[in-house]
Design a protein around this motif. Structure first.
Motif, PDB file in Angstrom:
ATOM      1  N   THR A  74       0.822  -1.210   0.000  1.00  0.00           N
ATOM      2  CA  THR A  74       0.000   0.000   0.000  1.00  0.00           C
ATOM      3  C   THR A  74       0.858   1.264   0.000  1.00  0.00           C
ATOM      4  O   THR A  74       2.035   1.239   0.371  1.00  0.00           O
ATOM      5  CB  THR A  74      -0.998   0.070   1.170  1.00  0.00           C
ATOM      6  OG1 THR A  74      -0.321   0.438   2.374  1.00  0.00           O
ATOM      7  CG2 THR A  74      -1.740  -1.234   1.340  1.00  0.00           C
ATOM      8  N   GLU A  75       0.220   2.364  -0.381  1.00  0.00           N
ATOM      9  CA  GLU A  75       0.930   3.639  -0.492  1.00  0.00           C
ATOM     10  C   GLU A  75       1.559   4.064   0.835  1.00  0.00           C
ATOM     11  O   GLU A  75       2.601   4.716   0.872  1.00  0.00           O
ATOM     12  CB  GLU A  75      -0.026   4.737  -0.974  1.00  0.00           C
ATOM     13  CG  GLU A  75      -0.614   4.485  -2.353  1.00  0.00           C
ATOM     14  CD  GLU A  75      -1.878   3.636  -2.307  1.00  0.00           C
ATOM     15  OE1 GLU A  75      -2.287   3.215  -1.198  1.00  0.00           O
ATOM     16  OE2 GLU A  75      -2.469   3.382  -3.372  1.00  0.00           O
TER      17      GLU A  75
ATOM     18  N   ASP B  62       2.965  -1.097  -6.264  1.00  0.00           N
ATOM     19  CA  ASP B  62       2.057  -0.199  -5.555  1.00  0.00           C
ATOM     20  C   ASP B  62       1.833   1.082  -6.341  1.00  0.00           C
ATOM     21  O   ASP B  62       2.652   1.468  -7.189  1.00  0.00           O
ATOM     22  CB  ASP B  62       2.619   0.131  -4.163  1.00  0.00           C
ATOM     23  CG  ASP B  62       2.349  -0.965  -3.155  1.00  0.00           C
ATOM     24  OD1 ASP B  62       1.162  -1.282  -2.935  1.00  0.00           O
ATOM     25  OD2 ASP B  62       3.311  -1.506  -2.592  1.00  0.00           O
ATOM     26  N   ASN B  63       0.720   1.744  -6.038  1.00  0.00           N
ATOM     27  CA  ASN B  63       0.333   2.974  -6.733  1.00  0.00           C
ATOM     28  C   ASN B  63       1.064   4.178  -6.166  1.00  0.00           C
ATOM     29  O   ASN B  63       0.503   4.971  -5.410  1.00  0.00           O
ATOM     30  CB  ASN B  63      -1.183   3.182  -6.613  1.00  0.00           C
ATOM     31  CG  ASN B  63      -1.956   2.225  -7.488  1.00  0.00           C
ATOM     32  OD1 ASN B  63      -1.620   2.025  -8.648  1.00  0.00           O
ATOM     33  ND2 ASN B  63      -2.981   1.621  -6.933  1.00  0.00           N
ATOM     34  N   ILE B  64       2.328   4.291  -6.527  1.00  0.00           N
ATOM     35  CA  ILE B  64       3.159   5.390  -6.058  1.00  0.00           C
ATOM     36  C   ILE B  64       3.912   5.945  -7.258  1.00  0.00           C
ATOM     37  O   ILE B  64       4.474   5.171  -8.040  1.00  0.00           O
ATOM     38  CB  ILE B  64       4.168   4.913  -4.996  1.00  0.00           C
ATOM     39  CG1 ILE B  64       3.440   4.392  -3.763  1.00  0.00           C
ATOM     40  CG2 ILE B  64       5.125   6.024  -4.605  1.00  0.00           C
ATOM     41  CD1 ILE B  64       4.364   3.794  -2.729  1.00  0.00           C
TER      42      ILE B  64
ATOM     43  N   ASN C  94       7.437   4.303  -8.444  1.00  0.00           N
ATOM     44  CA  ASN C  94       7.495   3.320  -7.355  1.00  0.00           C
ATOM     45  C   ASN C  94       8.831   2.586  -7.274  1.00  0.00           C
ATOM     46  O   ASN C  94       9.268   2.215  -6.184  1.00  0.00           O
ATOM     47  CB  ASN C  94       6.316   2.352  -7.419  1.00  0.00           C
ATOM     48  CG  ASN C  94       6.202   1.603  -8.729  1.00  0.00           C
ATOM     49  OD1 ASN C  94       7.098   1.635  -9.568  1.00  0.00           O
ATOM     50  ND2 ASN C  94       5.086   0.920  -8.920  1.00  0.00           N
TER      51      ASN C  94
ATOM     52  N   ASN D   8      -2.245   9.644   3.291  1.00  0.00           N
ATOM     53  CA  ASN D   8      -1.204   9.186   2.379  1.00  0.00           C
ATOM     54  C   ASN D   8      -1.596   9.363   0.923  1.00  0.00           C
ATOM     55  O   ASN D   8      -0.741   9.582   0.067  1.00  0.00           O
ATOM     56  CB  ASN D   8      -0.894   7.706   2.635  1.00  0.00           C
ATOM     57  CG  ASN D   8       0.160   7.517   3.705  1.00  0.00           C
ATOM     58  OD1 ASN D   8       1.287   7.972   3.562  1.00  0.00           O
ATOM     59  ND2 ASN D   8      -0.214   6.873   4.801  1.00  0.00           N
ATOM     60  N   ARG D   9      -2.892   9.274   0.626  1.00  0.00           N
ATOM     61  CA  ARG D   9      -3.328   9.293  -0.770  1.00  0.00           C
ATOM     62  C   ARG D   9      -3.497  10.702  -1.333  1.00  0.00           C
ATOM     63  O   ARG D   9      -3.182  10.941  -2.501  1.00  0.00           O
ATOM     64  CB  ARG D   9      -4.624   8.498  -0.912  1.00  0.00           C
ATOM     65  CG  ARG D   9      -4.430   7.010  -0.641  1.00  0.00           C
ATOM     66  CD  ARG D   9      -5.686   6.207  -0.781  1.00  0.00           C
ATOM     67  NE  ARG D   9      -5.421   4.777  -0.663  1.00  0.00           N
ATOM     68  CZ  ARG D   9      -6.333   3.828  -0.794  1.00  0.00           C
ATOM     69  NH1 ARG D   9      -7.588   4.163  -1.052  1.00  0.00           N
ATOM     70  NH2 ARG D   9      -6.005   2.559  -0.682  1.00  0.00           N
TER      71      ARG D   9
ATOM     72  N   LYS E 237      -0.448  12.152  -2.909  1.00  0.00           N
ATOM     73  CA  LYS E 237       0.009  11.455  -4.104  1.00  0.00           C
ATOM     74  C   LYS E 237      -0.955  11.626  -5.276  1.00  0.00           C
ATOM     75  O   LYS E 237      -0.530  11.690  -6.433  1.00  0.00           O
ATOM     76  CB  LYS E 237       0.190   9.964  -3.802  1.00  0.00           C
ATOM     77  CG  LYS E 237       1.267   9.678  -2.766  1.00  0.00           C
ATOM     78  CD  LYS E 237       1.330   8.198  -2.449  1.00  0.00           C
ATOM     79  CE  LYS E 237       2.441   7.905  -1.437  1.00  0.00           C
ATOM     80  NZ  LYS E 237       2.183   8.492  -0.117  1.00  0.00           N
TER      81      LYS E 237
END
Length: 492
Positions: A132-133, A190-192, A195, A380-381, A384
């Motif tokens: 996870t992010e 992960d969706n970063i 990444n 956190n989201r 980003k």
């Protein structure tokens, strides 16, 4: 009567359930995956399973690993069915179920001795992650690795028994280095943004606390390919288990329901080799960044845009939010006027067509994705998925009315009750802090922007602060529905 999923029962599964076309006894581990959640089992494991079904790559089986205490429950449920998973792909007009078997083992959380032994095995050529992010120890404001986080400091002091994913990865690399074994590739899923770079900074950042020479070796010798991953995959609940039993006649302890669409764009940087995933639809490119930015800004940013107004209006499912005309129009206006215009060009991709695809995917009535899941971990989201778009627009002298409203809706959500007065359950690792700050922000919106670890320099921008404050005040004075209506009429 439903058939209980297990290796011995594969032949007895109902005819409507697709199953394995390969001999699992021939699978050999080649990948360790940390973070065996629903997304991994609906994405990376599905691609590998398809490759195995095509007749090759049987030396790329997955060994799962958990680093959280909560992973023990997942492990126990999957062990009871021989590490098999039923994946149900759902579209508006159809549902298809198939059993996957790419995972051959799952190392229990806390069993660092065994995990490090596996990581040191030359057969392991890739270590992948879906943690996870919020699992990358990134400072929200700077978006850089935080070497002062207590978990990281603790691992640096005791690399013999690390607790974090990055501590375990580094310890495994140290063993291989000492034994003269070429390091495995570390692949984040992960969706970063960036990444691979983020993962490299985490592993090398921890290494620098242990030994600067070790950090230099990590950066010089270990590959960290960037990737873009995409598949909407809700959490599993009793609803999904019951649907699987009633519609397909299978009893699975932890099935995965997901949309039919999936995408994986990956940099081809694997010194020890990789499975031939291009044969099953993975797109290998030299530069993932344009694809990744498109997805994070348009899809993930779109999720954040609809999540909080839907929650405040007591809407439960994502497709129900898209059935609410006001929310659907709100999403389209924010996307088309504020997000899409600042997304850089993407090779062979029309951004308007990509957004239309996203809109259709959000509207899928069978997925059962919940608004609560989309609202999770906003601290956190938001930094980003939403705030970077706002910062880019401000840098170009453009309006941020809609994006500031998205963040104001997040603040209003963190107050802890919907417009109708229903309580909102804690939904963020920093919930207590967010709730207390949101309550102060009701009278003084700048209190929310005072969380500089989240907003960074954006909070100092007068145009952003004014747009956010105006949006939040209107949410409290007129409510969510009227605020969205006024925004749609360009009266916010």
């Amino acid at each position: 009567m439903a058939v209980k999923l297990s290796q011995s029962n594969l032949a007895a599964l109902p005819p409507g359930v697709a199953t394995l076309r390969y001999d699992r006894s021939r699978l050999k581990p080649g990948i360790v995956h940390i973070g065996v959640g629903n997304f991994h089992r609906a994405h990376q494991a599905v691609y590998l399973d398809a490759l195995f079904n095509a007749g090759g790559a049987l030396d790329w089986g997955i060994v799962g690993a958990g680093v959280r205490a909560a992973d023990a429950d997942m492990r126990a449920r999957l062990e009871a069915q021989d590490w098999l998973t039923t994946v149900v792909e759902q579209e508006a007009e159809s549902s298809q179920a198939h059993v996957t078997g790419a995972m051959v083992d799952f190392i229990a959380p806390g069993d660092s001795t065994r995990l490090l032994d596996v990581l040191a095995d030359p057969a392991i050529r890739i270590v992948s992650l879906t943690i996870t992010e919020g699992g990358y120890y990134i400072d929200p404001a700077s978006q850089k690795f935080d070497p002062n986080h207590p978990d990281i400091v603790a691992d640096a002091r005791d690399m013999a028994a690390p607790k974090t994913a990055f501590g375990l990865i580094l310890a495994g690399l140290m063993r291989r280095r000492a034994a003269g074994i070429v390091p495995f590739t570390v692949m984040s899923c992960d969706n970063i943004p960036g990444n691979g770079h983020v993962t490299e900074n985490a592993v090398a950042g921890l290494a620098a606390l242990v030994d600067p020479v070790l950090a230099d070796w990590v950066r010089a010798e270990v590959a960290f390919p960037n990737s873009m991953v995409d598949r909407i995959t809700p959490a599993t609940s009793a609803r999904e288990r019951e649907l699987l039993t009633s519609q397909f006649g299978v009893e699975d302890n932890w099935p995965v329901f997901c949309e039919g669409f999936k995408q994986w764009v990956l940099e081809d940087d694997f010194p020890l080799g990789r499975p031939a995933l291009e044969q099953v639809g993975v797109q290998f490119v030299r530069d993932v960044a344009p694809f990744e930015l498109m997805k994070i800004r348009i899809l993930n940013g779109g999720h954040a845009t609809i999540a909080y107004p839907a929650a405040l209006l007591d809407i439960h499912f994502v497709h129900e939010a898209m059935e609410e005309p006001l929310i659907r129009r709100f999403l389209a206006k924010v996307e088309r006027e504020e997000i899409l215009p600042i997304v850089p060009p993407v090779p062979d991709t029309n951004l308007e067509e990509y957004y239309a695809l996203i809109e259709r995917r959000f509207s899928n009535p069978k997925i059962g994705d919940t608004i609560t899941r989309l609202c999770l971990d906003g601290s956190n989201r938001q930094p980003k998925f939403i705030l970077p778009s706002a910062a880019d627009r401000l840098a170009q002298g453009r309006s941020v009315t809609g994006l500031a409203l998205v963040s104001a809706l997040w603040c209003r959500y963190c107050y802890g009750e919907t417009d109708s007065g229903k309580p909102i359950a804690p939904n963020d690792p920093s919930w207590d802090r967010l709730k207390e700050t949101a309550r102060r922000a009701k009278a003084d919106p700048r209190a929310w922007l005072g969380m500089t670890d989240i907003f960074g320099k954006l909070a100092e921008n007068p145009a952003y602060a004014a747009a956010f404050s105006k949006a939040l005040k209107m949410l409290w004075e007129r409510g969510t529905r009227e605020t969205l209506t006024r925004y749609m009429a360009d009266k916010l």
